[in-house]
Write a protein that holds these residues in place. Structure first.
Motif, PDB file in Angstrom:
ATOM      1  N   ALA A 257     -26.939 -28.211   5.175  1.00 54.66           N
ATOM      2  CA  ALA A 257     -26.963 -27.709   6.557  1.00 54.66           C
ATOM      3  C   ALA A 257     -26.906 -26.181   6.568  1.00 54.66           C
ATOM      4  O   ALA A 257     -25.936 -25.570   7.009  1.00 54.66           O
ATOM      5  N   THR A 258     -27.963 -25.565   6.089  1.00 55.95           N
ATOM      6  CA  THR A 258     -28.084 -24.115   6.004  1.00 55.95           C
ATOM      7  C   THR A 258     -28.763 -23.579   7.270  1.00 55.95           C
ATOM      8  O   THR A 258     -29.201 -24.336   8.147  1.00 55.95           O
ATOM      9  N   ARG A 259     -28.913 -22.269   7.347  1.00 52.85           N
ATOM     10  CA  ARG A 259     -29.641 -21.662   8.465  1.00 52.85           C
ATOM     11  C   ARG A 259     -31.062 -22.224   8.540  1.00 52.85           C
ATOM     12  O   ARG A 259     -31.569 -22.514   9.635  1.00 52.85           O
ATOM     13  N   GLU A 260     -31.719 -22.387   7.398  1.00 51.54           N
ATOM     14  CA  GLU A 260     -33.065 -22.960   7.392  1.00 51.54           C
ATOM     15  C   GLU A 260     -33.078 -24.351   8.002  1.00 51.54           C
ATOM     16  O   GLU A 260     -34.000 -24.721   8.727  1.00 51.54           O
ATOM     17  N   ALA A 261     -32.053 -25.158   7.693  1.00 48.25           N
ATOM     18  CA  ALA A 261     -31.975 -26.506   8.238  1.00 48.25           C
ATOM     19  C   ALA A 261     -31.839 -26.477   9.753  1.00 48.25           C
ATOM     20  O   ALA A 261     -32.478 -27.264  10.469  1.00 48.25           O
ATOM     21  N   PHE A 262     -31.010 -25.576  10.272  1.00 47.71           N
ATOM     22  CA  PHE A 262     -30.856 -25.463  11.721  1.00 47.71           C
ATOM     23  C   PHE A 262     -32.165 -25.007  12.369  1.00 47.71           C
ATOM     24  O   PHE A 262     -32.509 -25.453  13.472  1.00 47.71           O
ATOM     25  N   GLU A 263     -32.890 -24.118  11.700  1.00 50.86           N
ATOM     26  CA  GLU A 263     -34.176 -23.688  12.243  1.00 50.86           C
ATOM     27  C   GLU A 263     -35.161 -24.853  12.291  1.00 50.86           C
ATOM     28  O   GLU A 263     -35.933 -24.990  13.259  1.00 50.86           O
ATOM     29  N   ASN A 264     -35.157 -25.704  11.269  1.00 52.45           N
ATOM     30  CA  ASN A 264     -36.005 -26.895  11.303  1.00 52.45           C
ATOM     31  C   ASN A 264     -35.607 -27.821  12.441  1.00 52.45           C
ATOM     32  O   ASN A 264     -36.458 -28.460  13.076  1.00 52.45           O
ATOM     33  N   ALA A 265     -34.312 -27.921  12.711  1.00 51.82           N
ATOM     34  CA  ALA A 265     -33.846 -28.748  13.829  1.00 51.82           C
ATOM     35  C   ALA A 265     -34.353 -28.204  15.157  1.00 51.82           C
ATOM     36  O   ALA A 265     -34.781 -28.961  16.037  1.00 51.82           O
ATOM     37  N   ILE A 266     -34.322 -26.888  15.328  1.00 55.68           N
ATOM     38  CA  ILE A 266     -34.777 -26.272  16.577  1.00 55.68           C
ATOM     39  C   ILE A 266     -36.285 -26.480  16.754  1.00 55.68           C
ATOM     40  O   ILE A 266     -36.763 -26.786  17.858  1.00 55.68           O
ATOM     41  N   VAL A 267     -37.044 -26.325  15.683  1.00 56.97           N
ATOM     42  CA  VAL A 267     -38.488 -26.563  15.737  1.00 56.97           C
ATOM     43  C   VAL A 267     -38.766 -28.024  16.099  1.00 56.97           C
ATOM     44  O   VAL A 267     -39.613 -28.323  16.954  1.00 56.97           O
ATOM     45  N   MET A 268     -38.047 -28.948  15.471  1.00 54.61           N
ATOM     46  CA  MET A 268     -38.224 -30.369  15.777  1.00 54.61           C
ATOM     47  C   MET A 268     -37.831 -30.664  17.218  1.00 54.61           C
ATOM     48  O   MET A 268     -38.497 -31.440  17.926  1.00 54.61           O
ATOM     49  N   HIS A 269     -36.752 -30.038  17.681  1.00 58.29           N
ATOM     50  CA  HIS A 269     -36.283 -30.243  19.057  1.00 58.29           C
ATOM     51  C   HIS A 269     -37.381 -29.882  20.056  1.00 58.29           C
ATOM     52  O   HIS A 269     -37.612 -30.610  21.035  1.00 58.29           O
TER      53      HIS A 269
END
Length: 576
Positions: A257-269
């Motif tokens: 759960a890194t910054r990159e992972a959160f960015e992927n979550a936002i893109v998916m959202h």
């Protein structure tokens, strides 16, 4: 008792690996369950944190899911130990399940840290269970994986699909407008929820399960497989097996759960038209992990991502259709360069590899970047004198013609005031009015309920009005829709400008410009502030008091101030 090499690095070895009085006590008590000597011979101990409850309909099948996780753990040479956690039934719990998300996080955190486990599988699904579990697990930071409940099968009514929440709101408005009979409304009830699982619309539960998959915290297809699909049980089996490997490799939650992972979550959202509640939950999770994430990131990172998934409430289809169309991996592939490909996942494969394997089997459900379902979507984060710390709007659920609007405020001081007056024929309101609801933020309700999508006045519904600009410090269900401005911060109860709005004030929304302005002078607002009476009395005892005394604003994830960050996995004192 085996060799020390097998126990090397295992957290559980400090409890079950001791050849002394304490080791005797710990092992002896566990053996009353019929566990043989050899399971304490250096096997990784995998905790299975289960929010099963008959009071949480979304999670009633999780005991069966847990059994399949255990099969995988045993197969890989681990020891599975299931334990319960508070279950938060969004549809049943009062005053709102969100009031107790942080309590669940506390329980999960202390259960994981206090018990001799080496890794944990989180079983949840209903809206607040998954975020609460992850927040608690993040503050301990062991190897962690998630298995979601999975969505229900499509709802059915008179030959067509109907969706959780979304069609309830529509049918309810039609009844109030005289366009649907009460008998038909009641008949739809039995066909809405036809199987185990969560809402089959893109509500908060489905949103969070898809975002967790996009963050790499679950195996592929966790986000969309129906709750009753045998492949979800197979996924649980593989999760148990993989969990043992993660422990042996010492891959912690914070490494995934890194910054990159959160960015992927936002893109998916943005791509799936996800629930606005995800903003609050991801901000809270990031706070536990120390990942720099702010509310405006959801707008900035998601701004160029179009709506790719045609699902209710933003579109036509339901989660079962999304699954059969290819699920999250297919969306990752469709997103192309928007995906942070190097992000690591619990599967052992980089997110880019998972995206490459995605396949779309129904272009009506999962569209392409060249021919998206809708334009750049995601979440709009507003600023202005009415929301100094921000507010959010879900544009793909709104009426385009209302995204730029100026209207006269019709103010409800709290939810009771709203309920008492909304259908009064004397309410001074028209289609151009802006409905304003106060006192429903984290401190105000307390718990920040899903009441932001206020039902429209009956007399306007009778005239055919189906949407209006609505503003509050509350949340709304991910299954809801409309031009609804949410999470206004600071909230009214915390002294935000929202508390000063009066009926008749002009409010200007400039959605494309991300502005929300109260057209009242600073001098007048200051005079109103000085004339305002004291806030309502805070709760006097129990969890509600602790919550109101310490909860942060929605723009900070509505976590408790003393829970932000990590307390770690080390317990320094022996119990004997």
């Amino acid at each position: 008792m085996g060799t020390d090499d097998r126990r090397k690095g295992l957290r559980s070895a400090g409890t079950y690996g001791k050849i002394d009085r304490d080791g005797f006590i710990h092992r002896s008590w566990m053996k009353n369950q019929g566990l043989p000597d050899e399971v304490f011979d250096g096997r990784p101990v995998i905790g299975i944190c289960n929010t099963w409850s008959e009071l949480t309909p979304c999670n009633t099948h999780l005991r069966d899911v847990a059994e399949h996780v255990k099969r995988g753990v045993w197969e890989a040479g681990g020891l599975p130990l299931e334990f319960p956690a508070m279950s938060l039934g969004e549809t049943q719990m009062r005053p709102t399940a969100m009031l107790f998300r942080n309590l669940l996080a506390m329980e999960v955190e202390e259960s994981i840290r206090g018990n001799p486990i080496d890794g944990v599988v989180l079983l949840g699904g209903c809206d607040k269970t998954t975020p609460g579990q992850l927040m608690g697990a993040a503050s301990v930071d062991l190897p962690t994986m998630v298995i979601s409940s999975g969505p229900m099968l499509n709802g059915k009514f008179r030959g067509r699909d109907i969706g959780s929440g979304t069609d309830v709101w529509k049918f309810s408005e039609e009844v109030r407008a005289g366009e649907m009979s009460l008998a038909d409304f009641m008949a739809a009830e039995s066909g809405m929820s036809r199987s185990h699982g969560t809402c089959m619309t893109m509500g908060t539960a489905s949103t969070m399960s898809c975002l967790i998959e996009a963050m790499g915290l679950s195996l592929p297809h966790n986000g969309t497989l129906p709750a009753v699909d045998a492949r979800r049980f197979a996924l649980a089996h593989r999760t148990g097996r993989r969990m043992v490997e993660l422990v042996r490799q010492d891959v912690r939650l914070s490494q995934i759960a890194t910054r990159e992972a959160f960015e992927n979550a936002i893109v998916m959202h943005a791509a799936i038209g996800g629930s606005t509640n995800a903003v609050v939950h991801l901000l809270a999770l990031a706070g536990r992990l120390g990942v720099p994430l702010v509310q405006s990131d959801f707008d900035i990172i998601g701004r160029e991502v179009p709506l790719l998934v045609d699902l209710m409430p933003s579109g036509r289809f339901l989660m079962e259709d999304f699954c059969y169309a290819g699920g999250v991996p297919a969306v990752l592939k469709a997103l192309g360069g928007h995906v942070r490909r190097d992000a690591v996942t619990v599967s052992g494969h980089a997110m880019g590899e998972i995206a490459d394997q995605g396949e779309c089997f129904n272009a009506e459900v999962i569209a392409s970047l060249d021919q998206p379902v809708g334009p750049s979507s995601g979440v709009w984060v507003l600023s202005g004198n009415l929301c100094p710390d921000g507010a959010i709007l879900k544009p793909n659920a709104a009426s385009p013609e209302l995204l730029t609007h100026t209207g006269r405020a019709v103010v409800f001081e709290d939810i009771e005031d709203y309920k008492a007056r909304i259908d009064s024929p004397d309410l001074e309101v028209d289609a151009t009015s802006v409905m304003v609801l106060k006192g429903c933020g984290p401190k105000g309700y307390p718990g920040m309920p899903e009441v932001g999508n206020m039902a429209l006045p009956a007399k306007l519904l009778a005239k055919g009005v189906r949407d209006m600009v609505r503003i509050s410090d509350a949340r709304m269900s991910g299954t809801a829709f409309g031009t609804v401005i949410l999470h206004v911060s600071p909230e009214a109860r915390a002294g935000g400008p929202l508390a000063l709005v009066q009926t008749g004030d002009l409010i200007e929304l400039d959605g494309p410009g991300r502005r929300l302005e109260l057209k009242v002078s600073d001098a007048e607002l200051e005079a109103r502030r000085l004339a305002a009476g004291p806030p309502p009395a805070a709760p006097a005892r129990g969890w509600a008091k602790l919550y109101v005394d310490t909860v942060l604003g929605a723009d900070k994830g509505a976590d408790l101030d003393f829970l932000v960050g990590s307390s770690g996995a080390v317990v320094t004192r022996e119990s004997h």
